[in-house]
Design a protein around this motif. Structure first.
Motif, PDB file in Angstrom:
ATOM      1  N   GLU A  34      46.720  78.498 -54.936  1.00 32.91           N
ATOM      2  CA  GLU A  34      45.645  78.468 -55.962  1.00 32.91           C
ATOM      3  C   GLU A  34      46.030  77.513 -57.113  1.00 32.91           C
ATOM      4  O   GLU A  34      45.196  76.650 -57.724  1.00 32.91           O
ATOM      5  CB  GLU A  34      45.348  80.005 -56.544  1.00 32.91           C
ATOM      6  CG  GLU A  34      44.548  80.794 -55.597  1.00 32.91           C
ATOM      7  CD  GLU A  34      44.795  82.238 -55.954  1.00 32.91           C
ATOM      8  OE1 GLU A  34      45.034  82.691 -57.088  1.00 32.91           O
ATOM      9  OE2 GLU A  34      44.328  82.933 -55.078  1.00 32.91           O
ATOM     10  N   THR A  35      47.565  77.574 -57.264  1.00 26.97           N
ATOM     11  CA  THR A  35      48.046  76.486 -58.204  1.00 26.97           C
ATOM     12  C   THR A  35      47.848  75.028 -57.866  1.00 26.97           C
ATOM     13  O   THR A  35      47.193  74.158 -58.311  1.00 26.97           O
ATOM     14  CB  THR A  35      49.534  76.918 -58.665  1.00 26.97           C
ATOM     15  OG1 THR A  35      49.591  78.093 -59.179  1.00 26.97           O
ATOM     16  CG2 THR A  35      49.930  75.720 -59.492  1.00 26.97           C
ATOM     17  N   LEU A  36      48.135  74.874 -56.378  1.00 26.23           N
ATOM     18  CA  LEU A  36      48.020  73.572 -55.890  1.00 26.23           C
ATOM     19  C   LEU A  36      46.512  73.159 -55.820  1.00 26.23           C
ATOM     20  O   LEU A  36      46.086  71.934 -56.235  1.00 26.23           O
ATOM     21  CB  LEU A  36      48.434  73.527 -54.432  1.00 26.23           C
ATOM     22  CG  LEU A  36      50.013  73.536 -54.369  1.00 26.23           C
ATOM     23  CD1 LEU A  36      50.510  73.777 -52.965  1.00 26.23           C
ATOM     24  CD2 LEU A  36      50.700  72.433 -55.053  1.00 26.23           C
ATOM     25  N   PHE A  37      45.711  74.184 -55.572  1.00 23.99           N
ATOM     26  CA  PHE A  37      44.245  73.916 -55.714  1.00 23.99           C
ATOM     27  C   PHE A  37      43.579  73.352 -56.968  1.00 23.99           C
ATOM     28  O   PHE A  37      42.820  72.471 -57.046  1.00 23.99           O
ATOM     29  CB  PHE A  37      43.512  74.721 -55.112  1.00 23.99           C
ATOM     30  CG  PHE A  37      41.990  74.661 -54.724  1.00 23.99           C
ATOM     31  CD1 PHE A  37      41.610  73.696 -53.796  1.00 23.99           C
ATOM     32  CD2 PHE A  37      40.857  75.352 -55.595  1.00 23.99           C
ATOM     33  CE1 PHE A  37      40.258  73.302 -53.387  1.00 23.99           C
ATOM     34  CE2 PHE A  37      39.591  74.827 -55.423  1.00 23.99           C
ATOM     35  CZ  PHE A  37      39.162  74.202 -54.241  1.00 23.99           C
ATOM     36  N   ARG A  38      44.047  73.995 -58.089  1.00 21.44           N
ATOM     37  CA  ARG A  38      43.508  73.580 -59.294  1.00 21.44           C
ATOM     38  C   ARG A  38      44.168  72.406 -59.706  1.00 21.44           C
ATOM     39  O   ARG A  38      43.240  71.463 -60.325  1.00 21.44           O
ATOM     40  CB  ARG A  38      44.053  74.826 -60.347  1.00 21.44           C
ATOM     41  CG  ARG A  38      43.403  75.997 -60.383  1.00 21.44           C
ATOM     42  CD  ARG A  38      43.610  77.017 -61.451  1.00 21.44           C
ATOM     43  NE  ARG A  38      44.860  77.419 -61.621  1.00 21.44           N
ATOM     44  CZ  ARG A  38      45.468  78.493 -60.859  1.00 21.44           C
ATOM     45  NH1 ARG A  38      44.736  79.267 -60.018  1.00 21.44           N
ATOM     46  NH2 ARG A  38      46.777  78.860 -61.019  1.00 21.44           N
ATOM     47  N   SER A  39      45.410  72.050 -59.432  1.00 21.38           N
ATOM     48  CA  SER A  39      46.004  70.734 -59.773  1.00 21.38           C
ATOM     49  C   SER A  39      45.123  69.658 -58.917  1.00 21.38           C
ATOM     50  O   SER A  39      44.657  68.694 -59.311  1.00 21.38           O
ATOM     51  CB  SER A  39      47.390  70.664 -59.215  1.00 21.38           C
ATOM     52  OG  SER A  39      48.200  71.720 -60.026  1.00 21.38           O
ATOM     53  N   PHE A  40      44.818  69.829 -57.570  1.00 23.97           N
ATOM     54  CA  PHE A  40      44.141  68.983 -56.664  1.00 23.97           C
ATOM     55  C   PHE A  40      42.670  68.569 -57.318  1.00 23.97           C
ATOM     56  O   PHE A  40      42.189  67.542 -57.598  1.00 23.97           O
ATOM     57  CB  PHE A  40      43.882  69.579 -55.327  1.00 23.97           C
ATOM     58  CG  PHE A  40      43.001  68.855 -54.516  1.00 23.97           C
ATOM     59  CD1 PHE A  40      43.352  67.546 -54.027  1.00 23.97           C
ATOM     60  CD2 PHE A  40      41.685  69.291 -54.018  1.00 23.97           C
ATOM     61  CE1 PHE A  40      42.474  66.608 -53.264  1.00 23.97           C
ATOM     62  CE2 PHE A  40      40.830  68.507 -53.496  1.00 23.97           C
ATOM     63  CZ  PHE A  40      41.211  67.187 -53.040  1.00 23.97           C
ATOM     64  N   LEU A  41      41.866  69.744 -57.840  1.00 21.94           N
ATOM     65  CA  LEU A  41      40.505  69.419 -58.704  1.00 21.94           C
ATOM     66  C   LEU A  41      41.001  68.745 -59.951  1.00 21.94           C
ATOM     67  O   LEU A  41      40.029  67.823 -60.224  1.00 21.94           O
ATOM     68  CB  LEU A  41      40.005  70.801 -58.765  1.00 21.94           C
ATOM     69  CG  LEU A  41      39.493  71.659 -57.405  1.00 21.94           C
ATOM     70  CD1 LEU A  41      39.037  72.981 -58.230  1.00 21.94           C
ATOM     71  CD2 LEU A  41      38.407  70.828 -56.930  1.00 21.94           C
ATOM     72  N   ALA A  42      41.952  69.043 -60.449  1.00 21.50           N
ATOM     73  CA  ALA A  42      42.281  68.254 -61.719  1.00 21.50           C
ATOM     74  C   ALA A  42      42.480  66.914 -61.352  1.00 21.50           C
ATOM     75  O   ALA A  42      41.863  65.660 -62.233  1.00 21.50           O
ATOM     76  CB  ALA A  42      43.376  68.779 -62.630  1.00 21.50           C
ATOM     77  N   ALA A  43      43.163  66.567 -60.307  1.00 26.28           N
ATOM     78  CA  ALA A  43      43.339  65.018 -60.007  1.00 26.28           C
ATOM     79  C   ALA A  43      42.094  64.429 -59.386  1.00 26.28           C
ATOM     80  O   ALA A  43      42.019  63.203 -59.858  1.00 26.28           O
ATOM     81  CB  ALA A  43      44.491  65.102 -58.854  1.00 26.28           C
ATOM     82  N   LEU A  44      41.326  65.178 -59.059  1.00 29.16           N
ATOM     83  CA  LEU A  44      39.961  64.643 -58.462  1.00 29.16           C
ATOM     84  C   LEU A  44      39.062  64.008 -59.774  1.00 29.16           C
ATOM     85  O   LEU A  44      38.387  63.358 -59.654  1.00 29.16           O
ATOM     86  CB  LEU A  44      39.164  65.462 -57.404  1.00 29.16           C
ATOM     87  CG  LEU A  44      39.432  65.719 -56.029  1.00 29.16           C
ATOM     88  CD1 LEU A  44      38.750  66.777 -55.472  1.00 29.16           C
ATOM     89  CD2 LEU A  44      39.276  64.438 -55.234  1.00 29.16           C
ATOM     90  N   ASP A  45      38.940  65.006 -60.842  1.00 25.54           N
ATOM     91  CA  ASP A  45      38.291  64.854 -62.000  1.00 25.54           C
ATOM     92  C   ASP A  45      38.643  63.404 -62.507  1.00 25.54           C
ATOM     93  O   ASP A  45      38.130  62.584 -62.886  1.00 25.54           O
ATOM     94  CB  ASP A  45      38.593  65.716 -63.069  1.00 25.54           C
ATOM     95  CG  ASP A  45      37.636  66.987 -62.746  1.00 25.54           C
ATOM     96  OD1 ASP A  45      36.904  66.837 -61.939  1.00 25.54           O
ATOM     97  OD2 ASP A  45      38.015  67.992 -63.277  1.00 25.54           O
ATOM     98  N   GLU A  46      40.160  63.153 -62.511  1.00 23.82           N
ATOM     99  CA  GLU A  46      40.710  61.764 -63.021  1.00 23.82           C
ATOM    100  C   GLU A  46      40.560  60.888 -62.118  1.00 23.82           C
ATOM    101  O   GLU A  46      40.331  59.507 -62.582  1.00 23.82           O
ATOM    102  CB  GLU A  46      42.175  61.936 -63.192  1.00 23.82           C
ATOM    103  CG  GLU A  46      42.291  62.928 -64.445  1.00 23.82           C
ATOM    104  CD  GLU A  46      43.788  63.279 -64.804  1.00 23.82           C
ATOM    105  OE1 GLU A  46      44.827  62.291 -64.302  1.00 23.82           O
ATOM    106  OE2 GLU A  46      44.217  64.249 -65.283  1.00 23.82           O
ATOM    107  N   HIS A  47      40.502  61.000 -60.849  1.00 19.94           N
ATOM    108  CA  HIS A  47      40.460  59.785 -59.714  1.00 19.94           C
ATOM    109  C   HIS A  47      39.748  60.299 -58.740  1.00 19.94           C
ATOM    110  O   HIS A  47      40.262  60.653 -57.579  1.00 19.94           O
ATOM    111  CB  HIS A  47      41.928  59.370 -59.307  1.00 19.94           C
ATOM    112  CG  HIS A  47      42.829  59.021 -60.385  1.00 19.94           C
ATOM    113  ND1 HIS A  47      42.878  57.848 -61.156  1.00 19.94           N
ATOM    114  CD2 HIS A  47      44.076  59.881 -60.915  1.00 19.94           C
ATOM    115  CE1 HIS A  47      43.849  57.904 -62.074  1.00 19.94           C
ATOM    116  NE2 HIS A  47      44.429  59.190 -62.012  1.00 19.94           N
ATOM    117  N   PRO A  48      38.355  60.233 -58.821  1.00 19.62           N
ATOM    118  CA  PRO A  48      37.582  60.577 -57.521  1.00 19.62           C
ATOM    119  C   PRO A  48      38.051  59.888 -56.511  1.00 19.62           C
ATOM    120  O   PRO A  48      37.973  58.622 -56.400  1.00 19.62           O
ATOM    121  CB  PRO A  48      36.051  60.546 -58.108  1.00 19.62           C
ATOM    122  CG  PRO A  48      36.276  59.611 -59.427  1.00 19.62           C
ATOM    123  CD  PRO A  48      37.593  59.715 -59.656  1.00 19.62           C
TER     124      PRO A  48
END
Length: 107
Positions: A34-48
Protein backbone atom coordinates in the motif's frame (compact mmCIF):
# COMPACT_ATOMS: atom_id res chain seq x y z
CA UNK A 1 -3.00 -10.50 -0.77
CA UNK A 2 -5.69 -11.87 1.42
CA UNK A 3 -4.14 -15.06 2.77
CA UNK A 4 -0.76 -16.52 3.64
CA UNK A 5 -1.06 -18.67 0.49
CA UNK A 6 -1.45 -15.45 -1.56
CA UNK A 7 1.71 -14.11 0.07
CA UNK A 8 3.63 -17.31 -0.75
CA UNK A 9 2.40 -17.21 -4.39
CA UNK A 10 3.39 -13.55 -4.73
CA UNK A 11 6.84 -14.20 -3.26
CA UNK A 12 7.39 -17.13 -5.63
CA UNK A 13 6.30 -15.12 -8.69
CA UNK A 14 8.54 -12.22 -7.62
CA UNK A 15 11.52 -14.54 -7.20
CA UNK A 16 11.76 -13.83 -3.48
CA UNK A 17 13.13 -16.62 -1.29
CA UNK A 18 10.56 -18.36 0.88
CA UNK A 19 9.07 -16.02 3.45
CA UNK A 20 8.08 -16.94 6.98
CA UNK A 21 4.35 -17.61 6.66
CA UNK A 22 3.05 -15.64 9.61
CA UNK A 23 0.25 -13.13 9.98
CA UNK A 24 2.84 -10.47 10.86
CA UNK A 25 4.65 -11.09 7.56
CA UNK A 26 1.38 -10.86 5.66
CA UNK A 27 0.46 -7.60 7.42
CA UNK A 28 3.92 -6.14 6.71
CA UNK A 29 3.67 -7.15 3.04
CA UNK A 30 0.25 -5.49 2.73
CA UNK A 31 1.51 -2.31 4.39
CA UNK A 32 4.54 -2.21 2.09
CA UNK A 33 2.37 -2.82 -0.98
CA UNK A 34 0.00 0.00 0.00
CA UNK A 35 2.89 2.39 0.74
CA UNK A 36 4.50 1.63 -2.62
CA UNK A 37 1.19 2.09 -4.41
CA UNK A 38 0.60 5.48 -2.76
CA UNK A 39 4.14 6.53 -3.76
CA UNK A 40 3.52 5.33 -7.30
CA UNK A 41 0.31 7.37 -7.55
CA UNK A 42 2.12 10.46 -6.26
CA UNK A 43 4.85 9.99 -8.87
CA UNK A 44 2.21 9.62 -11.61
CA UNK A 45 0.72 12.96 -10.60
CA UNK A 46 4.12 14.63 -11.03
CA UNK A 47 5.20 12.75 -14.18
CA UNK A 48 2.31 11.19 -16.10
CA UNK A 49 3.48 8.37 -18.41
CA UNK A 50 2.96 8.14 -22.14
CA UNK A 51 0.30 5.41 -22.15
CA UNK A 52 1.14 4.53 -25.73
CA UNK A 53 4.25 2.85 -24.28
CA UNK A 54 2.25 0.51 -22.05
CA UNK A 55 1.81 -3.05 -23.31
CA UNK A 56 0.08 -6.11 -21.88
CA UNK A 57 2.10 -9.28 -21.32
CA UNK A 58 0.89 -11.96 -23.74
CA UNK A 59 1.51 -14.83 -21.34
CA UNK A 60 -1.58 -17.01 -20.82
CA UNK A 61 -3.94 -15.72 -18.14
CA UNK A 62 -1.45 -13.13 -16.90
CA UNK A 63 -2.14 -9.61 -18.17
CA UNK A 64 0.71 -7.76 -16.40
CA UNK A 65 1.33 -4.28 -17.79
CA UNK A 66 4.85 -3.20 -18.73
CA UNK A 67 6.59 -0.34 -20.53
CA UNK A 68 7.55 -1.08 -24.12
CA UNK A 69 8.51 2.19 -25.76
CA UNK A 70 9.49 0.55 -29.06
CA UNK A 71 6.53 -1.89 -29.15
CA UNK A 72 8.75 -4.88 -29.86
CA UNK A 73 8.22 -7.06 -26.78
CA UNK A 74 5.52 -9.70 -26.30
CA UNK A 75 6.14 -10.51 -22.63
CA UNK A 76 6.95 -8.53 -19.51
CA UNK A 77 10.16 -10.57 -19.13
CA UNK A 78 11.90 -12.76 -21.65
CA UNK A 79 13.39 -14.90 -18.88
CA UNK A 80 10.07 -15.57 -17.15
CA UNK A 81 6.93 -15.30 -19.25
CA UNK A 82 8.75 -15.52 -22.58
CA UNK A 83 10.62 -18.65 -21.58
CA UNK A 84 7.44 -20.34 -20.28
CA UNK A 85 5.56 -19.51 -23.50
CA UNK A 86 8.37 -20.80 -25.71
CA UNK A 87 8.71 -23.98 -23.64
CA UNK A 88 4.94 -24.59 -23.85
CA UNK A 89 4.97 -24.19 -27.65
CA UNK A 90 7.95 -26.56 -27.90
CA UNK A 91 6.16 -29.13 -25.72
CA UNK A 92 3.06 -28.94 -27.96
CA UNK A 93 5.16 -29.41 -31.12
CA UNK A 94 6.97 -32.44 -29.67
CA UNK A 95 3.70 -33.89 -28.38
CA UNK A 96 2.07 -33.47 -31.82
CA UNK A 97 4.98 -35.27 -33.53
CA UNK A 98 4.71 -38.22 -31.13
CA UNK A 99 0.94 -38.62 -31.43
CA UNK A 100 -0.20 -41.55 -33.60
CA UNK A 101 -1.85 -40.52 -36.87
CA UNK A 102 -5.58 -40.03 -36.42
CA UNK A 103 -6.32 -41.45 -39.87
CA UNK A 104 -5.01 -44.96 -39.09
CA UNK A 105 -7.15 -47.74 -40.57
CA UNK A 106 -8.36 -50.40 -38.13
CA UNK A 107 -8.12 -54.01 -39.26
Amino acid sequence: MQTLADLADWAEQAGIPALAGTQATLDAARELRETLFRSFLAALDEHPPDLRSVSICQADNYGRLFLDRRHLRRWCTKEGCGNRAKAARHYQRVKARRAPPSHAIEV
